[in-house]
Design a protein around this motif. Sequence first.
Motif, PDB file in Angstrom:
ATOM      1  N   GLY A  45      -5.453  -5.242   2.057  1.00 15.71           N
ATOM      2  CA  GLY A  45      -5.499  -3.802   2.312  1.00 15.71           C
ATOM      3  C   GLY A  45      -4.146  -3.237   2.667  1.00 15.71           C
ATOM      4  N   CYS A  46      -4.155  -2.017   3.182  1.00 18.18           N
ATOM      5  CA  CYS A  46      -2.938  -1.312   3.582  1.00 18.18           C
ATOM      6  C   CYS A  46      -2.288  -2.019   4.767  1.00 18.18           C
ATOM      7  CB  CYS A  46      -3.303   0.122   3.957  1.00 18.18           C
ATOM      8  SG  CYS A  46      -2.030   1.017   4.872  1.00 18.18           S
ATOM      9  N   ASP A  47      -1.031  -2.391   4.612  1.00 17.25           N
ATOM     10  CA  ASP A  47      -0.292  -3.066   5.689  1.00 17.25           C
ATOM     11  C   ASP A  47       0.278  -2.016   6.645  1.00 17.25           C
ATOM     12  OD1 ASP A  47       0.902  -5.035   7.210  1.00 17.25           O
ATOM     13  OD2 ASP A  47       2.681  -5.170   5.940  1.00 17.25           O
ATOM     14  N   GLY A  48      -0.622  -1.263   7.258  1.00 27.43           N
ATOM     15  CA  GLY A  48      -0.214  -0.187   8.158  1.00 27.43           C
ATOM     16  C   GLY A  48      -1.416   0.602   8.599  1.00 27.43           C
ATOM     17  N   VAL A  49      -1.342   1.906   8.515  1.00 25.21           N
ATOM     18  CA  VAL A  49      -2.443   2.773   8.926  1.00 25.21           C
ATOM     19  C   VAL A  49      -2.703   3.806   7.832  1.00 25.21           C
ATOM     20  CG1 VAL A  49      -2.025   2.490  11.388  1.00 25.21           C
ATOM     21  CG2 VAL A  49      -0.828   4.300  10.165  1.00 25.21           C
ATOM     22  N   LEU A  50      -3.973   4.128   7.630  1.00 27.04           N
ATOM     23  CA  LEU A  50      -4.351   5.149   6.659  1.00 27.04           C
ATOM     24  C   LEU A  50      -4.375   6.506   7.340  1.00 27.04           C
ATOM     25  CD1 LEU A  50      -7.191   3.284   4.722  1.00 27.04           C
ATOM     26  CD2 LEU A  50      -4.929   3.946   3.832  1.00 27.04           C
ATOM     27  N   ILE A  51      -3.587   7.431   6.840  1.00 31.14           N
ATOM     28  CA  ILE A  51      -3.516   8.796   7.363  1.00 31.14           C
ATOM     29  C   ILE A  51      -3.768   9.753   6.203  1.00 31.14           C
ATOM     30  CG2 ILE A  51      -2.079  10.521   8.511  1.00 31.14           C
ATOM     31  CD1 ILE A  51      -0.547   8.248   9.837  1.00 31.14           C
ATOM     32  N   ASP A  52      -4.898  10.451   6.261  1.00 34.51           N
ATOM     33  CA  ASP A  52      -5.288  11.366   5.174  1.00 34.51           C
ATOM     34  C   ASP A  52      -5.273  10.658   3.821  1.00 34.51           C
ATOM     35  OD1 ASP A  52      -5.577  13.464   6.984  1.00 34.51           O
ATOM     36  OD2 ASP A  52      -3.467  14.062   6.784  1.00 34.51           O
ATOM     37  N   PRO A  80       0.049  -6.486  11.747  1.00 34.63           N
ATOM     38  CA  PRO A  80      -0.557  -5.146  11.715  1.00 34.63           C
ATOM     39  C   PRO A  80      -1.643  -5.019  12.768  1.00 34.63           C
ATOM     40  CG  PRO A  80      -1.217  -6.461   9.806  1.00 34.63           C
ATOM     41  CD  PRO A  80      -0.126  -7.208  10.482  1.00 34.63           C
ATOM     42  N   THR A  81      -1.820  -3.808  13.279  1.00 37.38           N
ATOM     43  CA  THR A  81      -2.754  -3.596  14.387  1.00 37.38           C
ATOM     44  C   THR A  81      -4.146  -3.175  13.931  1.00 37.38           C
ATOM     45  OG1 THR A  81      -2.105  -1.271  14.630  1.00 37.38           O
ATOM     46  CG2 THR A  81      -0.851  -2.918  15.885  1.00 37.38           C
ATOM     47  N   ARG A  82      -4.280  -2.721  12.665  1.00 35.16           N
ATOM     48  CA  ARG A  82      -5.567  -2.182  12.223  1.00 35.16           C
ATOM     49  C   ARG A  82      -6.157  -2.897  11.017  1.00 35.16           C
ATOM     50  NH1 ARG A  82      -4.991   4.402  13.046  1.00 35.16           N
ATOM     51  NH2 ARG A  82      -3.609   4.318  14.866  1.00 35.16           N
ATOM     52  N   MET A  83      -5.602  -4.030  10.671  1.00 33.08           N
ATOM     53  CA  MET A  83      -6.162  -4.812   9.572  1.00 33.08           C
ATOM     54  C   MET A  83      -5.775  -6.268   9.752  1.00 33.08           C
ATOM     55  SD  MET A  83      -3.572  -5.869   7.256  1.00 33.08           S
ATOM     56  CE  MET A  83      -4.269  -5.774   5.617  1.00 33.08           C
ATOM     57  N   ALA A  84      -6.502  -7.150   9.089  1.00 35.01           N
ATOM     58  CA  ALA A  84      -6.242  -8.591   9.176  1.00 35.01           C
ATOM     59  C   ALA A  84      -5.676  -9.065   7.837  1.00 35.01           C
ATOM     60  CB  ALA A  84      -7.514  -9.349   9.511  1.00 35.01           C
ATOM     61  N   GLY A  93       0.791  -1.225   0.000  1.00 34.10           N
ATOM     62  CA  GLY A  93       0.000   0.000   0.000  1.00 34.10           C
ATOM     63  C   GLY A  93       0.818   1.267   0.000  1.00 34.10           C
ATOM     64  N   GLU A  94       2.126   1.168   0.231  1.00 37.10           N
ATOM     65  CA  GLU A  94       2.994   2.345   0.222  1.00 37.10           C
ATOM     66  C   GLU A  94       3.095   2.908  -1.191  1.00 37.10           C
ATOM     67  OE1 GLU A  94       7.674   3.506   1.160  1.00 37.10           O
ATOM     68  OE2 GLU A  94       7.113   1.431   0.748  1.00 37.10           O
ATOM     69  N   VAL A  95       3.058   4.226  -1.306  1.00 34.32           N
ATOM     70  CA  VAL A  95       3.319   4.889  -2.578  1.00 34.32           C
ATOM     71  C   VAL A  95       4.520   5.797  -2.370  1.00 34.32           C
ATOM     72  CG1 VAL A  95       2.441   6.397  -4.387  1.00 34.32           C
ATOM     73  CG2 VAL A  95       0.889   4.786  -3.258  1.00 34.32           C
ATOM     74  N   ALA A 142       6.209  -6.951  -8.080  1.00 33.44           N
ATOM     75  CA  ALA A 142       6.756  -7.527  -9.301  1.00 33.44           C
ATOM     76  C   ALA A 142       6.012  -8.792  -9.699  1.00 33.44           C
ATOM     77  CB  ALA A 142       8.240  -7.832  -9.112  1.00 33.44           C
ATOM     78  N   TYR A 143       5.388  -9.436  -8.710  1.00 30.65           N
ATOM     79  CA  TYR A 143       4.756 -10.727  -8.968  1.00 30.65           C
ATOM     80  C   TYR A 143       3.238 -10.705  -8.831  1.00 30.65           C
ATOM     81  CZ  TYR A 143       9.608 -11.957  -8.109  1.00 30.65           C
ATOM     82  OH  TYR A 143      10.980 -12.011  -8.155  1.00 30.65           O
ATOM     83  N   ASP A 144       2.677  -9.588  -8.450  1.00 34.39           N
ATOM     84  CA  ASP A 144       1.233  -9.538  -8.193  1.00 34.39           C
ATOM     85  C   ASP A 144       0.678  -8.181  -8.623  1.00 34.39           C
ATOM     86  OD1 ASP A 144      -1.370  -9.653  -7.232  1.00 34.39           O
ATOM     87  OD2 ASP A 144      -0.807 -10.555  -5.319  1.00 34.39           O
ATOM     88  N   SER A 145      -0.164  -8.199  -9.655  1.00 37.49           N
ATOM     89  CA  SER A 145      -0.729  -6.963 -10.176  1.00 37.49           C
ATOM     90  C   SER A 145      -1.816  -6.390  -9.280  1.00 37.49           C
ATOM     91  CB  SER A 145      -1.312  -7.205 -11.575  1.00 37.49           C
ATOM     92  OG  SER A 145      -2.332  -8.199 -11.521  1.00 37.49           O
ATOM     93  N   ALA A 146      -2.229  -7.140  -8.273  1.00 37.95           N
ATOM     94  CA  ALA A 146      -3.239  -6.660  -7.317  1.00 37.95           C
ATOM     95  C   ALA A 146      -2.795  -7.011  -5.898  1.00 37.95           C
ATOM     96  CB  ALA A 146      -4.603  -7.269  -7.618  1.00 37.95           C
ATOM     97  N   TRP A 147      -1.545  -6.688  -5.585  1.00 37.59           N
ATOM     98  CA  TRP A 147      -0.948  -7.099  -4.316  1.00 37.59           C
ATOM     99  C   TRP A 147      -1.743  -6.581  -3.117  1.00 37.59           C
ATOM    100  CZ3 TRP A 147       4.451  -5.373  -2.115  1.00 37.59           C
ATOM    101  CH2 TRP A 147       4.868  -6.298  -1.144  1.00 37.59           C
ATOM    102  N   GLN A 148      -2.086  -5.311  -3.115  1.00 38.02           N
ATOM    103  CA  GLN A 148      -2.797  -4.755  -1.963  1.00 38.02           C
ATOM    104  C   GLN A 148      -4.145  -5.437  -1.764  1.00 38.02           C
ATOM    105  OE1 GLN A 148      -2.649  -0.511  -1.258  1.00 38.02           O
ATOM    106  NE2 GLN A 148      -4.794  -0.476  -0.636  1.00 38.02           N
ATOM    107  N   ARG A 149      -4.871  -5.689  -2.835  1.00 36.10           N
ATOM    108  CA  ARG A 149      -6.180  -6.344  -2.705  1.00 36.10           C
ATOM    109  C   ARG A 149      -6.022  -7.776  -2.206  1.00 36.10           C
ATOM    110  NH1 ARG A 149      -9.114  -9.184  -6.516  1.00 36.10           N
ATOM    111  NH2 ARG A 149      -7.878  -8.325  -8.249  1.00 36.10           N
ATOM    112  N   HIS A 150      -5.074  -8.497  -2.755  1.00 30.56           N
ATOM    113  CA  HIS A 150      -4.871  -9.876  -2.323  1.00 30.56           C
ATOM    114  C   HIS A 150      -4.357  -9.956  -0.887  1.00 30.56           C
ATOM    115  CE1 HIS A 150      -4.373 -10.975  -6.837  1.00 30.56           C
ATOM    116  NE2 HIS A 150      -5.637 -11.012  -6.457  1.00 30.56           N
ATOM    117  N   TYR A 151      -3.553  -8.982  -0.493  1.00 29.64           N
ATOM    118  CA  TYR A 151      -3.025  -8.966   0.873  1.00 29.64           C
ATOM    119  C   TYR A 151      -4.121  -8.660   1.887  1.00 29.64           C
ATOM    120  CZ  TYR A 151       0.054  -7.875   4.808  1.00 29.64           C
ATOM    121  OH  TYR A 151       0.669  -7.855   6.040  1.00 29.64           O
TER     122      TYR A 151
END
Length: 248
Positions: A74-81, A97-101, A47-49, A63-72
């Motif tokens: 969600g964001c492997d961290g916290v959403l801020i703004d 992670p503390t805010r997602m499974a 989820g990092e940009v 490099a190996y997954d065109s939908a990595w965030q969706r398959h993982y």
Amino acid sequence: MPSTRTHAVVALAAALIATSCADEEPVLSGRAYPWHTRIVATTFWVGEVLDPDASDGSQMISAYDSAWQRHYGGCDGVLIDGRCETEPRTAAHEFFPTRMAPRENPFYLDLPFDDLNDPIAFARRGSVVPWSRDPGYAGRERDRSFSYLKNRWVQLVRGGVTCFGQIQDAGPAEYHDARYVFGHDDARPANTRFNGAGMDVSPALNGCLGFTRLNGAQDRVGWRFVDEVDVPDGPWRRIVTTSPPTPF
């Protein structure tokens, strides 16, 4: 009754065996892979940009997954703004992670050898990847739906702490650095960016290894490949990623 000479010979043999064992590094039950030591490791996360204008600047894909965030999951961290930011990971939560499974293993990393998308790495993978002739891998060097690197296990050490993770991406900055990735300790990363980093690790590995920076380029690790049979129980075993590459 044994003679004094017999006792002396037995004692000498025992001493030689003890010395030999003390000098040998414990070897895991699978293939022995070489260590890479004092390698700078930076931190990245699903989820990092880092740079939206760069082809490799977003971790929403790998490099190996065109939908990595969706398959993982969600964001492997916290959403801020609206931005996916990293967070500290602690043993109290097994470094999860503390805010997602997560749906996939949060103990992930990358190495600078993209054996699917980089043409040089793809052409060489059958000859440079140590397990390329193992059952399940042999004969697939031209199979563009198959990766020799994705999901492979790596052992990492820092300051007496050992953790394990799975490869889920390629980088940083270089994508066919076979000399470093599959070479010996004296082979240093070709990458010169990010303090010459030779790998990125996930927030879970950052916390597990006790990095001094949450998102820096100063921490160094030792690492080597390990076969899955040699990976011990630990939080890195709670979710094991087995998904194949997802085409772009």
